[in-house]
Design an enzyme around this catalytic site. Structure first.
Site, PDB file in Angstrom:
ATOM      1  N   ASP A   1      89.154 -90.248  30.122  1.00  0.00           N
ATOM      2  CA  ASP A   1      89.097 -89.175  31.117  1.00  0.00           C
ATOM      3  C   ASP A   1      90.430 -88.450  31.229  1.00  0.00           C
ATOM      4  O   ASP A   1      91.445 -88.889  30.678  1.00  0.00           O
ATOM      5  CB  ASP A   1      88.661 -89.736  32.485  1.00  0.00           C
ATOM      6  CG  ASP A   1      89.248 -91.113  32.794  1.00  0.00           C
ATOM      7  OD1 ASP A   1      90.305 -91.444  32.244  1.00  0.00           O
ATOM      8  OD2 ASP A   1      88.651 -91.847  33.587  1.00  0.00           O
TER       9      ASP A   1
ATOM     10  N   ASN B   1      84.944 -99.289  43.563  1.00  0.00           N
ATOM     11  CA  ASN B   1      83.600 -98.793  43.902  1.00  0.00           C
ATOM     12  C   ASN B   1      82.635 -98.894  42.717  1.00  0.00           C
ATOM     13  O   ASN B   1      81.543 -98.344  42.755  1.00  0.00           O
ATOM     14  CB  ASN B   1      83.664 -97.344  44.409  1.00  0.00           C
ATOM     15  CG  ASN B   1      84.107 -96.360  43.327  1.00  0.00           C
ATOM     16  OD1 ASN B   1      84.398 -96.747  42.196  1.00  0.00           O
ATOM     17  ND2 ASN B   1      84.161 -95.079  43.667  1.00  0.00           N
TER      18      ASN B   1
ATOM     19  N   GLU C   1      81.612 -91.790  38.909  1.00  0.00           N
ATOM     20  CA  GLU C   1      81.523 -92.363  40.240  1.00  0.00           C
ATOM     21  C   GLU C   1      80.080 -92.800  40.508  1.00  0.00           C
ATOM     22  O   GLU C   1      79.157 -92.393  39.789  1.00  0.00           O
ATOM     23  CB  GLU C   1      81.951 -91.311  41.277  1.00  0.00           C
ATOM     24  CG  GLU C   1      83.364 -90.763  41.073  1.00  0.00           C
ATOM     25  CD  GLU C   1      84.485 -91.761  41.428  1.00  0.00           C
ATOM     26  OE1 GLU C   1      84.196 -92.962  41.574  1.00  0.00           O
ATOM     27  OE2 GLU C   1      85.641 -91.314  41.544  1.00  0.00           O
TER      28      GLU C   1
END
Ligand code: F6R
Length: 261
Positions: free
Chosen positions: A67, A139, A146
C-alpha cells in the site's frame, strides 16, 4: 493454514523468515510482497542475516508494496516508498530499481484509479508474488483493506478509517498530517500471491489474530482471508496467540506429518 506459535517476538521473526525463505523459488528473481509497519521489522532483519550468510540473494529480487498513502509529496519520509527503501531495500539488499509501490501521487480520482489498475498489471507482468509478507491491524485489516473490504477487491483507492489514521499518527508530527486516503492492494490481489506469511506479536493483536484465524471468513475481518488461501502461514508470539482456542492442536500440528506419534 499453518499456525506457528513461538515464545517471543524475536523467535517469531526467525520462524517467519524461515517461512518466507522456504516459499521462495530457487534461483534468480524472487518476487516478494512487502508490508510496512512494526510487525515485519524483525523478519526483515532475519532476511538480511540470511542474505549475509549467503543463504539467499535478493540482488535480483523484485518487491511489491502492499500500500501507499495518497497525497504525500515525492520523497516524504513517511511515504511507504521511502519507508521500504530504508527498512527493506537497504536492509536485505533488494535493489531500489526492483521496488514497486502503488502510485499515490495522482491529482484526480481517475488518475489514482488508473495507477491502481496499472499496479495489478505490473504484479501480473512480474509473474505474480511468490511470498506476500503481511501484518494485521488491531481492527483486522491487512494492507489498508479495512473491515468491510470486498474479499475479491483489486488494488484501488480507499479512504482510511479514523482508527487507522490514529494508529499511524505516531509516525507524523501532527495527527492531522496523516493522509486520509491510500492506494492498497485488494484482498483478491493479496490472495493471488503463492504463499502468505503473516506475522503478529503482542497482546494488542490477540483479538484480531483470533478473529482472523478462528473466526468466520468475513469482510468484517479482512485478515480472515488467510483461511481461504491454500498456503498461508501465521507466525505469532505467545502474547498475540493468547486469544486462540485451538492452540493445543497448532502445537501438535507443528510436529509435522510423520506418521509416528
Ligand atoms: C502495512 C500494512 C498494514 C500493517 C498493519 C499492522 O503495509 O499494510 O496492514 O501491516 O497496520 O501494522 P503494525 O505492524 O505497525 O502493527
Amino acid at each position: 493454514m499453518e499456525v506457528i506459535v513461538t515464545p517471543t517476538p524475536e523467535s517469531a521473526a526467525s520462524a517467519a523468515a524461515q517461512a518466507v525463505l522456504s516459499g521462495l523459488p530457487a534461483g534468480a528473481g524472487p518476487v516478494l510482497g512487502l508490508a510496512t509497519g512494526s510487525s515485519p521489522l524483525g523478519l526483515y532483519a532475519e532476511l538480511a542475516a540470511a542474505a549475509a550468510a549467503g543463504r539467499v540473494d535478493f540482488s535480483t529480487a523484485k518487491g511489491f508494496a502492499l500500500d501507499e498513502y495518497v497525497g504525500l509529496p515525492a520523497g516524504h519520509v513517511q511515504s511507504y516508498r521511502e519507508v521500504l527503501i530504508r527498512e527493506v531495500c537497504e536492509v536485505i539488499g533488494l535493489p531500489m530499481a526492483g521496488l514497486n509501490v502503488p502510485d499515490g501521487s495522482g491529482a484526480t480520482q481517475a488518475e489514482l484509479e488508473a495507477g491502481a489498475a496499472a499496479y495489478d498489471a505490473a504484479i501480473a507482468a512480474a509473474g505474480g508474488v511468490d511470498v506476500q509478507i503481511l501484518g494485521i491491524g488491531a481492527n483486522g485489516h491487512v494492507g489498508f483493506n479495512e473491515p468491510g473490504s470486498s474479499l475479491s477487491s483489486r488494488t484501488r483507492l480507499k479512504r482510511l478509517t479514523a482508527r487507522t489514521r490514529l494508529d499511524n499518527a505516531r509516525f507524523f508530527e501532527h495527527d492531522g498530517d496523516v493522509p486520509t486516503h491510500c492506494i492498497t492492494q485488494g484482498l483478491g490481489t493479496v490472495l493471488e500471491a503463492r504463499r502468505l506469511v503473516l506475522i503478529a506479536t503482542g497482546a494488542a493483536k490477540a483479538a484480531a489474530v483470533a478473529a482472523a484465524v478462528e473466526g468466520p471468513l468475513t469482510a468484517s475481518c479482512p485478515g480472515s482471508i488467510l483461511q481461504w488461501h491454500a498456503d498461508a502461514v501465521v507466525v505469532l508470539d505467545e502474547a498475540a496467540a493468547s486469544g486462540l482456542a485451538n492452540r493445543e492442536y497448532y502445537d501438535d500440528a507443528a510436529r509435522g506429518l510423520a506418521l509416528a506419534p
